[in-house]
Design a protein around this motif. Structure first.
Motif, PDB file in Angstrom:
ATOM      1  N   SER A  61       0.685  -0.956  -0.141  1.00  0.00           N
ATOM      2  CA  SER A  61       0.286   0.105   0.372  1.00  0.00           C
ATOM      3  C   SER A  61       0.439   1.146   0.014  1.00  0.00           C
ATOM      4  O   SER A  61       0.604   1.985  -0.555  1.00  0.00           O
ATOM      5  CB  SER A  61      -1.410  -0.343   1.277  1.00  0.00           C
ATOM      6  OG  SER A  61      -0.402  -0.187   2.360  1.00  0.00           O
ATOM      7  N   CYS A  62       1.783   1.569   0.859  1.00  0.00           N
ATOM      8  CA  CYS A  62       2.963   2.114   0.708  1.00  0.00           C
ATOM      9  C   CYS A  62       3.924   2.346  -0.517  1.00  0.00           C
ATOM     10  O   CYS A  62       3.322   3.646  -1.410  1.00  0.00           O
ATOM     11  CB  CYS A  62       4.139   1.709   1.804  1.00  0.00           C
ATOM     12  SG  CYS A  62       3.361   2.193   3.772  1.00  0.00           S
ATOM     13  N   ILE A  63       4.094   1.762  -1.169  1.00  0.00           N
ATOM     14  CA  ILE A  63       4.216   1.873  -2.511  1.00  0.00           C
ATOM     15  C   ILE A  63       3.099   2.076  -3.804  1.00  0.00           C
ATOM     16  O   ILE A  63       3.505   2.254  -4.166  1.00  0.00           O
ATOM     17  CB  ILE A  63       4.927   0.213  -2.878  1.00  0.00           C
ATOM     18  CG1 ILE A  63       7.058  -0.088  -1.899  1.00  0.00           C
ATOM     19  CG2 ILE A  63       5.881  -0.021  -4.146  1.00  0.00           C
ATOM     20  CD1 ILE A  63       7.017  -1.427  -2.099  1.00  0.00           C
ATOM     21  N   VAL A  64       2.778   1.465  -3.787  1.00  0.00           N
ATOM     22  CA  VAL A  64       1.315   2.396  -4.722  1.00  0.00           C
ATOM     23  C   VAL A  64       0.987   3.586  -4.478  1.00  0.00           C
ATOM     24  O   VAL A  64       1.163   4.022  -5.427  1.00  0.00           O
ATOM     25  CB  VAL A  64       0.476   1.214  -4.577  1.00  0.00           C
ATOM     26  CG1 VAL A  64      -1.134   1.842  -5.650  1.00  0.00           C
ATOM     27  CG2 VAL A  64       0.309  -0.478  -4.887  1.00  0.00           C
ATOM     28  N   LEU A  65       0.621   3.508  -3.332  1.00  0.00           N
ATOM     29  CA  LEU A  65       0.615   5.146  -2.981  1.00  0.00           C
ATOM     30  C   LEU A  65       1.618   6.117  -3.442  1.00  0.00           C
ATOM     31  O   LEU A  65       2.087   7.167  -3.882  1.00  0.00           O
ATOM     32  CB  LEU A  65       0.388   5.638  -1.188  1.00  0.00           C
ATOM     33  CG  LEU A  65      -0.439   6.585  -1.351  1.00  0.00           C
ATOM     34  CD1 LEU A  65      -1.718   7.274  -2.208  1.00  0.00           C
ATOM     35  CD2 LEU A  65      -1.044   6.809   0.259  1.00  0.00           C
ATOM     36  N   ALA A  66       3.164   5.327  -3.608  1.00  0.00           N
ATOM     37  CA  ALA A  66       4.199   6.543  -3.358  1.00  0.00           C
ATOM     38  C   ALA A  66       4.374   6.173  -5.293  1.00  0.00           C
ATOM     39  O   ALA A  66       3.814   7.259  -6.080  1.00  0.00           O
ATOM     40  CB  ALA A  66       5.586   5.657  -3.188  1.00  0.00           C
ATOM     41  N   ILE A  94      -6.365  15.982  -7.863  1.00  0.00           N
ATOM     42  CA  ILE A  94      -7.664  15.702  -6.694  1.00  0.00           C
ATOM     43  C   ILE A  94      -5.651  14.428  -6.271  1.00  0.00           C
ATOM     44  O   ILE A  94      -6.402  13.688  -5.502  1.00  0.00           O
ATOM     45  CB  ILE A  94      -7.906  14.322  -7.713  1.00  0.00           C
ATOM     46  CG1 ILE A  94      -8.982  13.327  -7.069  1.00  0.00           C
ATOM     47  CG2 ILE A  94      -6.655  13.219  -8.301  1.00  0.00           C
ATOM     48  CD1 ILE A  94      -9.970  13.200  -7.408  1.00  0.00           C
ATOM     49  N   MET A  95      -4.892  15.246  -6.028  1.00  0.00           N
ATOM     50  CA  MET A  95      -3.627  14.104  -5.593  1.00  0.00           C
ATOM     51  C   MET A  95      -4.021  14.247  -3.841  1.00  0.00           C
ATOM     52  O   MET A  95      -3.862  13.537  -2.894  1.00  0.00           O
ATOM     53  CB  MET A  95      -2.613  14.728  -5.728  1.00  0.00           C
ATOM     54  CG  MET A  95      -2.077  15.041  -7.003  1.00  0.00           C
ATOM     55  SD  MET A  95      -2.308  12.893  -7.625  1.00  0.00           S
ATOM     56  CE  MET A  95      -0.526  13.009  -6.348  1.00  0.00           C
ATOM     57  N   VAL A  96      -4.572  15.227  -3.275  1.00  0.00           N
ATOM     58  CA  VAL A  96      -4.755  16.189  -2.173  1.00  0.00           C
ATOM     59  C   VAL A  96      -5.457  14.859  -1.524  1.00  0.00           C
ATOM     60  O   VAL A  96      -5.197  14.254  -0.452  1.00  0.00           O
ATOM     61  CB  VAL A  96      -5.484  17.059  -2.084  1.00  0.00           C
ATOM     62  CG1 VAL A  96      -5.031  17.500  -0.115  1.00  0.00           C
ATOM     63  CG2 VAL A  96      -4.079  18.605  -2.115  1.00  0.00           C
ATOM     64  N   SER A 100      -4.149  11.583   1.374  1.00  0.00           N
ATOM     65  CA  SER A 100      -4.776  11.413   2.259  1.00  0.00           C
ATOM     66  C   SER A 100      -6.005  10.161   2.739  1.00  0.00           C
ATOM     67  O   SER A 100      -5.652   9.957   3.735  1.00  0.00           O
ATOM     68  CB  SER A 100      -6.708  13.023   2.430  1.00  0.00           C
ATOM     69  OG  SER A 100      -5.587  14.196   2.464  1.00  0.00           O
ATOM     70  N   ALA A 101      -6.284  10.215   2.180  1.00  0.00           N
ATOM     71  CA  ALA A 101      -7.010   8.354   1.614  1.00  0.00           C
ATOM     72  C   ALA A 101      -6.351   7.308   1.931  1.00  0.00           C
ATOM     73  O   ALA A 101      -6.285   6.582   2.849  1.00  0.00           O
ATOM     74  CB  ALA A 101      -8.096   8.339   0.627  1.00  0.00           C
ATOM     75  N   GLY A 102      -5.096   7.554   1.049  1.00  0.00           N
ATOM     76  CA  GLY A 102      -4.177   6.359   1.297  1.00  0.00           C
ATOM     77  C   GLY A 102      -3.085   6.082   2.375  1.00  0.00           C
ATOM     78  O   GLY A 102      -3.133   5.944   3.566  1.00  0.00           O
ATOM     79  N   ILE A 103      -2.912   7.663   2.567  1.00  0.00           N
ATOM     80  CA  ILE A 103      -2.509   7.939   3.964  1.00  0.00           C
ATOM     81  C   ILE A 103      -3.150   6.831   5.780  1.00  0.00           C
ATOM     82  O   ILE A 103      -2.787   6.730   6.375  1.00  0.00           O
ATOM     83  CB  ILE A 103      -1.371   9.361   4.846  1.00  0.00           C
ATOM     84  CG1 ILE A 103       0.313   9.216   3.839  1.00  0.00           C
ATOM     85  CG2 ILE A 103      -1.103   9.034   5.740  1.00  0.00           C
ATOM     86  CD1 ILE A 103       0.222  10.578   3.526  1.00  0.00           C
ATOM     87  N   ALA A 104      -4.786   7.657   5.390  1.00  0.00           N
ATOM     88  CA  ALA A 104      -5.411   6.966   5.934  1.00  0.00           C
ATOM     89  C   ALA A 104      -5.235   4.983   6.097  1.00  0.00           C
ATOM     90  O   ALA A 104      -5.553   4.538   7.196  1.00  0.00           O
ATOM     91  CB  ALA A 104      -6.691   7.392   6.104  1.00  0.00           C
ATOM     92  N   VAL A 105      -5.322   5.040   4.938  1.00  0.00           N
ATOM     93  CA  VAL A 105      -5.542   3.267   4.759  1.00  0.00           C
ATOM     94  C   VAL A 105      -4.457   2.445   5.490  1.00  0.00           C
ATOM     95  O   VAL A 105      -4.464   1.779   5.987  1.00  0.00           O
ATOM     96  CB  VAL A 105      -5.803   2.994   3.427  1.00  0.00           C
ATOM     97  CG1 VAL A 105      -5.503   1.158   2.933  1.00  0.00           C
ATOM     98  CG2 VAL A 105      -6.999   3.392   2.690  1.00  0.00           C
ATOM     99  N   VAL A 106      -3.347   3.100   4.887  1.00  0.00           N
ATOM    100  CA  VAL A 106      -1.945   2.774   5.493  1.00  0.00           C
ATOM    101  C   VAL A 106      -2.087   2.680   7.208  1.00  0.00           C
ATOM    102  O   VAL A 106      -1.731   1.828   7.436  1.00  0.00           O
ATOM    103  CB  VAL A 106      -0.627   3.312   4.719  1.00  0.00           C
ATOM    104  CG1 VAL A 106       0.913   3.303   5.599  1.00  0.00           C
ATOM    105  CG2 VAL A 106      -0.131   3.337   3.449  1.00  0.00           C
TER     106      VAL A 106
END
Length: 117
Positions: A61-66, A94-96, A100-106
């Motif tokens: 999830s970290c790598i995909v978000l990166a 749309i990046m913000v 935000s959602a990606g970091i919440a998932v992580v």
């Protein structure tokens, strides 16, 4: 102003605007690199959790978000540069909300993994 063929002319920008756009791009890239490093670190350094697959899910999830942030940052940098040169309003990103959602998932994955350890 427009070309005779109807295309808008691109004006030369004050270098400060170009540099500000570049600094924003570089900030997104630092965020992407941090996420990538975090994903690699989780995969390499964190011992497996009791619940199978949590370490891999957290790392991926970290790598995909990166990857998403890096690609989105480039696209946003290009769109802002074009808009500035054409004298148009700056585009939204749309990046913000994605970040935000990606970091919440992580964060949720990390919390669940720690609680199940």
């Amino acid at each position: 102003m427009t070309h005779p063929d109807g295309e808008p002319l691109e004006a030369e920008l004050d270098y400060r605007f170009t540099l500000a756009n570049e600094r924003t791009f570089l900030a997104w890239m630092r965020t992407s690199l941090g996420l990538l490093a975090g994903g690699v670190a989780v995969h390499t350094l964190v011992q497996p959790f009791r619940a199978a697959g949590f370490r891999r899910a957290l790392a991926l999830s970290c790598i995909v978000l990166a990857v998403i942030v890096a690609i989105g940052a480039y696209g946003h940098w290009r769109r802002v540069g074009v808009a500035m040169r054409q004298g148009k309003p700056l585009p939204n990103t749309i990046m913000v909300p994605i970040l935000s959602a990606g970091i919440a998932v992580v964060s949720v994955l990390a919390a669940v993994a720690v609680l199940l350890r």
